[in-house]
Design an enzyme around this catalytic site. Sequence first.
Site, PDB file in Angstrom:
ATOM      1  N   SER A   1       1.116  -0.771   0.002  1.00 37.16           N
ATOM      2  CA  SER A   1       0.570  -0.001   0.149  1.00 37.16           C
ATOM      3  C   SER A   1       0.673   1.333   0.416  1.00 37.16           C
ATOM      4  O   SER A   1       2.312   1.286   0.225  1.00 37.16           O
ATOM      5  CB  SER A   1      -0.907   0.281   1.203  1.00 37.16           C
ATOM      6  OG  SER A   1      -1.912   0.848   1.569  1.00 37.16           O
TER       7      SER A   1
ATOM      8  N   TYR B   1      -1.919  -1.262  10.008  1.00 38.52           N
ATOM      9  CA  TYR B   1      -2.662  -1.487   8.449  1.00 38.52           C
ATOM     10  C   TYR B   1      -1.076  -1.208   8.533  1.00 38.52           C
ATOM     11  O   TYR B   1      -0.516  -1.860   7.624  1.00 38.52           O
ATOM     12  CB  TYR B   1      -3.155  -0.780   8.402  1.00 38.52           C
ATOM     13  CG  TYR B   1      -4.018  -0.630   6.699  1.00 38.52           C
ATOM     14  CD1 TYR B   1      -4.337  -1.634   6.732  1.00 38.52           C
ATOM     15  CD2 TYR B   1      -3.274   0.416   6.109  1.00 38.52           C
ATOM     16  CE1 TYR B   1      -4.422  -1.636   4.948  1.00 38.52           C
ATOM     17  CE2 TYR B   1      -3.136   0.325   4.574  1.00 38.52           C
ATOM     18  CZ  TYR B   1      -3.986  -0.857   3.922  1.00 38.52           C
ATOM     19  OH  TYR B   1      -4.464  -1.049   2.896  1.00 38.52           O
TER      20      TYR B   1
END
Length: 600
Positions: free
Chosen positions: A470, A483
């Site tokens: 990401s 995350y």
Amino acid sequence: MSREGRLEGRSGGVLRDARERWVRTGGIELCVAELGDAARPTVVLVHGYPDSKEVWSEVAGRLAEHFHVVLYDVRGHGRSTAPRPLRGGFTLEKLTDDFLAVADAVSPDEPVHLVGHDWGSVQAWEFVTVRRTEGRIASFTSMSGPSLDHFGHWIKRRTTRPTPRRVGQLLGQGARSWYVYALHTPVLPELAWRGPLGKRWPGLVRRMEGVPADGYPTASLPSDAAHGAWLYRDNVRARLRRPRSDAYAHAPVQLITPTGDAFLSERLYDDLGEWAPQLVRRTLPAKHWVPRTRPDQLAAWITEFVTAHEERGGEVAAPVAAGRRYADRFGGQLVLVTGAASGIGRATAFAFAEAGARVVAVDRDAEGAARTAAMARLVGAPDSWGEAVDVSDEQAVEKLADKVSAEYGTVDVLVNNAGIGLSGAFLDTTSDDWRKVLDVNLWGVIHGCRIFGRRMAERGQGGHIVNTASAAAFQPSRMLPAYSTSKAAVLMLSECLRAELAGRGIGVTAVCPGIVNTNITSTARFAGVSADEEKRRQKKTARLYGLRNYPPEKVADAILRAVVRNEAVVPVTPEAHGARLLSRFAPGALRALARLEAKL
């Protein structure tokens, strides 16, 4: 003229139970083996140098489930007799006589489908371009062996109209062809093959090519290689100096190009469309001896090509015929995508399907995985399957890998895409929250890389692993500690694994999307808030991502492009590119941005 018998106890592998036929032509006898139902279409496999027909045993066994398969030892190889004298006994004209004699013996009334590797392909190009074989060849699959006539014209074009690029191509192929010069020397090649080289060759092809130690090559190798030197001496210089101008293929051609071939440049085939109007191109990330290292892939492509011209009147499978992007690279390859029930995973499965790959769609949502597989079949991958697996469960992933290996083969491209989202300050994030995120986002990737990556490495013919990280991997955030940590770990894991597996021909890519319109926003958890507040934030985040409206299909395109180019880190979306640049050149600015709290 032929006489029949059996090969039992004389040859290894699937050829042990083949039907044997001896065909006499031009003063020699050719040993011919047959497998499968003789009433079905006939596929003739022609071996190269310094091989015998046994090089095809694994491919032949797979093809025999669908076709009448014929293999023969080229004159002077295996159990076929050698011409006397050797000089002048291996010309392309005499090799064409041999092929026609075999074809007339095994399929007198119907044309045959021809497959050639290495020098088997070189001579097969002669068969498919001379007038006297018209009507006897239904299709031709070529691998690792160009037409000497086409090669001669390729050289002439680059010497008569040189450019820096063309000169570089000539020099590059010249360096790859070192062995051709050696084989033209008198006596020395024969002495080497009957002496130390013949003894060491099996070990060399195992180490350099990844060829399995399964009884190949056969004991006839030294004499096969010594006789086969005359293939080069009788043909190469004469044809390269005076190539035929009418060497046009009169049958459909499928070209399979191993991208890691140490002996032949891919550039040799740049002008092939001129000589073969009905041409289908395939590329395979493998080395030279693909009949031994990739028999599954070759059998699948040959079956598809032959079937197309037998049952569909020559209509080739849609992804190849339509020239869809990357069809020549991924057609027939096995691709496994996790998190494939929706979003980036589903889009990636469809993209590979459109390129002709066989797709395994994996997700813990069984119905979603099945829907993705069903839709993949509609868009171009008739061989697609859905599997329900939780990637955080190591034993479940092991069972999946065993099933995939047994039923579908070794995975060529693995896309570890499954992931979950979690937002919330570090002090509000519980240990259970951390475990859930790391189990899927990190451990799911670790399980996939370790379990499927090991099988790729053991196969010895490369592959590719894509891990979805990401933009959060290089952009700290006070609201995404769990995350961001999981994705940063995936990025570093990918970099480390790339370094480790490079020597095995396995590429590793970390794809780092930014804000992409997927349903991860509606399922993401928000730590430290009530259930009602969590639902409100999920809806608002999903709405914001929807307004951004960056489609997952663009991420899928970036994934396919990254595999083709073997890219290491691939940011996707402008904000991902910006975050990566700032992480390199202005990390202080990123740290300042990390202190900002998003208002949701």
